[in-house]
Design a protein around this motif. Structure first.
Motif, mmCIF file in Angstrom:
data_model
loop_
_atom_site.group_PDB
_atom_site.id
_atom_site.type_symbol
_atom_site.label_atom_id
_atom_site.label_comp_id
_atom_site.label_asym_id
_atom_site.label_seq_id
_atom_site.Cartn_x
_atom_site.Cartn_y
_atom_site.Cartn_z
ATOM 1 N N ASP A 145 14.064 -2.531 3.570
ATOM 2 C CA ASP A 145 14.124 -2.939 4.974
ATOM 3 C C ASP A 145 12.737 -2.956 5.609
ATOM 4 O OD1 ASP A 145 16.950 -3.056 4.851
ATOM 5 O OD2 ASP A 145 17.052 -0.885 5.124
ATOM 6 N N ALA A 146 11.817 -2.231 4.987
ATOM 7 C CA ALA A 146 10.425 -2.178 5.470
ATOM 8 C C ALA A 146 9.511 -1.930 4.277
ATOM 9 C CB ALA A 146 10.254 -1.078 6.514
ATOM 10 N N ILE A 147 8.260 -2.297 4.441
ATOM 11 C CA ILE A 147 7.266 -2.094 3.382
ATOM 12 C C ILE A 147 6.025 -1.441 3.972
ATOM 13 C CG2 ILE A 147 5.682 -3.249 1.777
ATOM 14 C CD1 ILE A 147 7.745 -5.456 1.425
ATOM 15 N N ILE A 148 5.502 -0.449 3.266
ATOM 16 C CA ILE A 148 4.211 0.136 3.609
ATOM 17 C C ILE A 148 3.251 -0.211 2.470
ATOM 18 C CG2 ILE A 148 2.882 2.252 3.954
ATOM 19 C CD1 ILE A 148 5.410 3.484 5.203
ATOM 20 N N ILE A 149 2.230 -0.991 2.796
ATOM 21 C CA ILE A 149 1.231 -1.367 1.794
ATOM 22 C C ILE A 149 0.116 -0.316 1.811
ATOM 23 C CG2 ILE A 149 -0.416 -3.112 1.039
ATOM 24 C CD1 ILE A 149 1.310 -5.192 2.560
ATOM 25 N N ALA A 150 -0.030 0.385 0.700
ATOM 26 C CA ALA A 150 -1.059 1.421 0.585
ATOM 27 C C ALA A 150 -1.725 1.308 -0.782
ATOM 28 C CB ALA A 150 -0.429 2.801 0.785
ATOM 29 N N SER A 151 -2.024 0.084 -1.163
ATOM 30 C CA SER A 151 -2.515 -0.184 -2.517
ATOM 31 C C SER A 151 -4.012 0.062 -2.695
ATOM 32 C CB SER A 151 -2.179 -1.630 -2.919
ATOM 33 O OG SER A 151 -2.543 -2.540 -1.908
ATOM 34 N N GLY A 152 -4.688 0.488 -1.630
ATOM 35 C CA GLY A 152 -6.063 0.947 -1.742
ATOM 36 C C GLY A 152 -7.097 -0.141 -1.980
ATOM 37 N N ALA A 153 -8.261 0.309 -2.377
ATOM 38 C CA ALA A 153 -9.384 -0.580 -2.687
ATOM 39 C C ALA A 153 -10.117 -0.015 -3.878
ATOM 40 C CB ALA A 153 -10.323 -0.688 -1.483
ATOM 41 N N GLU A 164 14.478 8.008 2.556
ATOM 42 C CA GLU A 164 14.635 7.892 1.099
ATOM 43 C C GLU A 164 13.683 6.854 0.495
ATOM 44 O OE1 GLU A 164 18.782 7.005 0.920
ATOM 45 O OE2 GLU A 164 19.378 9.114 1.038
ATOM 46 N N PRO A 165 12.382 7.040 0.690
ATOM 47 C CA PRO A 165 11.422 6.023 0.233
ATOM 48 C C PRO A 165 11.279 5.969 -1.287
ATOM 49 C CG PRO A 165 10.259 7.970 0.963
ATOM 50 C CD PRO A 165 11.707 8.197 1.310
ATOM 51 N N ILE A 166 10.918 4.788 -1.750
ATOM 52 C CA ILE A 166 10.495 4.611 -3.137
ATOM 53 C C ILE A 166 9.001 4.309 -3.117
ATOM 54 C CG2 ILE A 166 10.615 3.107 -5.170
ATOM 55 C CD1 ILE A 166 13.569 2.707 -4.617
ATOM 56 N N VAL A 167 8.258 5.022 -3.949
ATOM 57 C CA VAL A 167 6.825 4.778 -4.094
ATOM 58 C C VAL A 167 6.591 4.088 -5.429
ATOM 59 C CG1 VAL A 167 4.522 5.814 -4.260
ATOM 60 C CG2 VAL A 167 6.248 6.848 -2.764
ATOM 61 N N VAL A 168 5.977 2.906 -5.390
ATOM 62 C CA VAL A 168 5.575 2.219 -6.615
ATOM 63 C C VAL A 168 4.098 2.535 -6.829
ATOM 64 C CG1 VAL A 168 5.329 0.013 -7.790
ATOM 65 C CG2 VAL A 168 7.290 0.410 -6.290
ATOM 66 N N THR A 169 3.783 3.212 -7.919
ATOM 67 C CA THR A 169 2.457 3.814 -8.078
ATOM 68 C C THR A 169 1.320 2.808 -8.215
ATOM 69 O OG1 THR A 169 2.729 3.969 -10.473
ATOM 70 C CG2 THR A 169 3.385 5.884 -9.155
ATOM 71 N N GLY A 170 1.578 1.635 -8.812
ATOM 72 C CA GLY A 170 0.509 0.675 -9.020
ATOM 73 C C GLY A 170 -0.248 0.926 -10.306
ATOM 74 N N MET A 171 -1.297 0.133 -10.509
ATOM 75 C CA MET A 171 -2.015 0.173 -11.783
ATOM 76 C C MET A 171 -2.884 1.416 -11.941
ATOM 77 S SD MET A 171 -4.795 -2.857 -11.003
ATOM 78 C CE MET A 171 -5.646 -2.667 -12.556
ATOM 79 N N GLN A 172 -3.176 2.124 -10.838
ATOM 80 C CA GLN A 172 -3.970 3.348 -10.928
ATOM 81 C C GLN A 172 -3.248 4.458 -10.165
ATOM 82 O OE1 GLN A 172 -7.951 3.090 -9.305
ATOM 83 N NE2 GLN A 172 -8.606 4.950 -10.313
ATOM 84 N N PRO A 173 -2.227 5.074 -10.790
ATOM 85 C CA PRO A 173 -1.483 6.139 -10.104
ATOM 86 C C PRO A 173 -2.419 7.232 -9.592
ATOM 87 C CG PRO A 173 -0.375 5.524 -12.130
ATOM 88 C CD PRO A 173 -1.702 4.816 -12.130
ATOM 89 N N GLY A 174 -2.283 7.558 -8.303
ATOM 90 C CA GLY A 174 -3.157 8.560 -7.715
ATOM 91 C C GLY A 174 -4.381 7.979 -7.030
ATOM 92 N N GLY A 175 -4.648 6.692 -7.244
ATOM 93 C CA GLY A 175 -5.747 6.047 -6.544
ATOM 94 C C GLY A 175 -7.130 6.467 -6.993
ATOM 95 N N GLN A 176 -8.119 6.212 -6.138
ATOM 96 C CA GLN A 176 -9.521 6.422 -6.498
ATOM 97 C C GLN A 176 -9.878 7.883 -6.737
ATOM 98 O OE1 GLN A 176 -12.532 3.612 -4.592
ATOM 99 N NE2 GLN A 176 -10.902 3.575 -3.074
#
Length: 307
Positions: free
Chosen positions: A103-111, A27-39
């Motif tokens: 309980d865990a974090i996946i960092i996928a905030s890109g570049a 049941e993950p939650i995705v926080v999109t960040g300042m650029q939803p969808g990335g590069q």
């Protein structure tokens, strides 16, 4: 908001992690960040992502988002500002609008690619201006392109583009390159490459219908002279910057700010925190690679939570 796995970032890595985590009933939650969808949202045609002969970058990311939602991921348009670990190995992440316990974090905030900062550069992004030769080089077959930069990235991109372009001009604001000597030797030996020393791009010119680059104005860094050169494409190769500022002091990074992970995994220096995509990949920087590491991160997180 509470979740077993919080995924920070919504590019190819984040959405792939979300799909795998949701299918594992996390049941993950995705926080999109300042650029939803990335590069990929600032890319036009994508022709190297398996399963799609040709697809627009924003459409590909919308498909990934829909897929993640379909299998049960919750996607929140927010931006994480800080993260801390609580007692009992839990995490709390603070966003603009919500706080997230996980309980865990996946960092996928890109570049993000470093750009020159020109208004005309922004205008033609995706229409002849690119920051990725391996992504867009094939669109410039038998055409003339310019590469901006003087480091390893610029030299590598210039050499790569000679596979497609009939001529590549490397524009550098100094009179010598920063790239490794062996890379410089390869560059100088390539007949398709012309180096323009001591110049910087002042403006990128083009047409509106269809939107495309037609030329660039370059100015000497030593005198006031400027000239216009006809080109079909411009590749900005002055480096990338990972979006990891929020995580400084939270997980280990290299000198360039990329998150370091245990070889062959997505494990970071902090137990329960995983990194996927361009935040930890400064070599390949491809959507398909980011998606693969997103899958790895979800599987690593699932294993962590089981243990």
């Amino acid at each position: 908001m509470h979740t077993k796995v919080l995924i920070i970032g919504s590019g190819a890595a984040g959405y792939s992690a979300a799909i795998y985590a949701a299918r594992a009933n996390l049941e993950p939650i995705v926080v999109t960040g300042m650029q939803p969808g990335g590069q990929l949202t600032i890319t036009t045609d994508v022709e190297n992502y398996p399963g799609f002969i040709s697809i627009q970058g924003p459409e590909l990311m919308e498909q990934m988002r829909l897929h993640a939602e379909k299998v049960g991921a919750k996607i929140v348009d927010d931006e994480i500002k800080s993260v801390k670990q609580l007692d009992g190995c839990k995490f709390k992440s603070y966003g603009n609008y919500n706080d997230y316990h996980s309980d865990a974090i996946i960092i996928a905030s890109g570049a993000q690619a470093r750009w020159l900062g020109l208004e005309s550069e922004k205008k033609f992004q995706g229409y002849g201006v690119s920051a990725c030769a391996t992504c867009d080089g094939a669109f410039f077959r038998n055409k003339v392109v310019a590469v901006v930069g003087g480091g390893n990235t610029a030299v590598e991109e210039a050499i790569f583009l000679t596979r497609f372009a009939k001529k590549v001009m490397l524009i550098h604001r100094r009179d010598k390159l920063r790239a490794e000597k062996i890379m410089q030797d390869r560059l100088f030996k390539n007949d398709k490459i012309e180096i323009i020393w001591d110049h910087a791009i002042e403006e990128i010119l083009g047409e509106e219908n269809p939107k495309r680059v037609t030329s660039i104005v370059i100015k000497s860094t030593k005198e006031e002279s400027a000239q216009e050169i006809k080109v079909d494409g411009v590749f900005i190769a002055i480096g990338h910057a990972p979006n990891t500022g929020v995580f400084k002091g939270f997980v280990e990074m290299d000198e360039q700010g990329y998150i370091t992970t245990k070889s062959g995994t997505t494990l970071t220096s902090r137990s329960g925190v995983f990194a996927a995509g361009d935040v930890q990949d400064k070599i390949y920087r491809q959507a398909v690679v980011a998606a693969g590491t997103g899958c790895m991160a979800a599987l690593d997180a699932e294993k962590f939570l089981e243990e």
